[in-house]
Design a protein around this motif. Structure first.
Motif: not given
Length: 288
Positions: A146-148, A183, A158, A161, A168, A164, A181
């Protein structure tokens, strides 16, 4: 015979002296004598100084060579920011940018008292490779992380880390707490963040740049360019928390010149009394 020759020779004296009894010594004569002697001494010393001084000839010419680089040597200590959070960038008027320079650059970790924690390490560019290890983790099992909420489309993944962070960054969003997070839980980023303000760093080495107008700087945070704007990502911190106090042990441009001061900033200390204070020392590369 000898005395007769001397007497005949004295006839050529155009400045015959009067007898001692007829001489009158005055204060004016004494003043003129002393003044004349002083002037003669000054003239002799001036001529001697001119003779002993080197003759400097200044010339201005156009450098028509192309493709040559200029070397910048430096040794700088930043006692309040860790090495993992410091990057070196260089930009010039030709449009060339060198972001996060690490070739020929060494970083030495320091504690807050300036004592080395470990030996200096040369930063190397890491090449992405695919390797198989026996270690297994939850991250490697995820096929599309997930890329949140920062993904531009549903197919964007993603898995690390860094992915991600990049997502962002492209969204220009503030990065959330790395501990939340998935990752980043087993990533070194959390440890780097924890040590960012608890260590110092010594950067030394050299870099080669184009011999045109330009600038370089050492600053905290990962650097990148968005819409031709150079920025530094210091998340999860704010830029004001970084103490950019620094000590210039050595900074020189090009090769050393005999009998010339080519490193006038050696020993200079930039004290940041306010958060994230910037010091500008050189905005143009010297071409000599």
């Amino acid at each position: 015979m000898t005395s007769q020759i001397i007497n005949n020779f004295k006839r050529f004296d155009a400045y015959a002296k009067t007898l001692e009894d007829f001489r009158i010594k005055t204060a004016t004569g004494a003043f003129i004598t002393i003044l004349g002697g002083a002037v003669m001494v000054l003239l002799i010393l001036s001529e001697l100084h001119t003779y002993m001084s080197p003759n400097i000839s200044e010339e201005l010419f156009v450098d028509t060579s192309r493709g040559h680089k200029m070397r910048i040597n430096f040794d700088i200590i930043v006692p309040r920011i860790s090495c993992d959070y410091l990057v070196l960038d260089a930009m010039d008027s030709s449009g060339e940018q060198h972001l996060q320079i690490d070739h020929n650059i060494f970083k030495r970790r320091l504690d807050l008292d300036g004592v080395p924690i470990e030996e200096a390490k040369k930063e190397e560019i890491l090449v992405s490779t695919t390797s198989v290890t026996n270690k297994s983790s939850e991250i490697t099992k995820v096929t599309c992380g997930s890329c949140y909420g920062a993904a531009f489309n549903e197919s964007q993944c993603c898995n690390t880390c860094e992915d991600v962070r990049e997502a962002y960054k492209m969204r220009r969003w503030a990065l959330p707490d790395l501990a939340t997070i998935e990752q980043c839980k087993n990533d070194e980023s959390i440890e780097k963040v924890n040590l960012a303000l608890k260590e110092g760093c010594q950067l030394f080495g050299y870099m080669e740049v184009n011999r045109v107008g330009g600038s370089f700087h050492i600053a905290p945070g990962k650097s990148f360019t968005i819409n031709h704007i150079h920025v530094h990502d210091v998340q999860p911190f704010s830029s004001s928390v970084f103490n950019t106090t620094h000590i210039i042990k050595h900074l020189s441009f090009g090769s050393d010149i005999k009998n010339a001061n080519t490193a006038p900033l050696d020993g200079e200390m930039g004290l940041a009394k306010e958060g994230n204070k910037n010091n500008l020392y050189q905005n143009l590369y010297s071409t000599t």
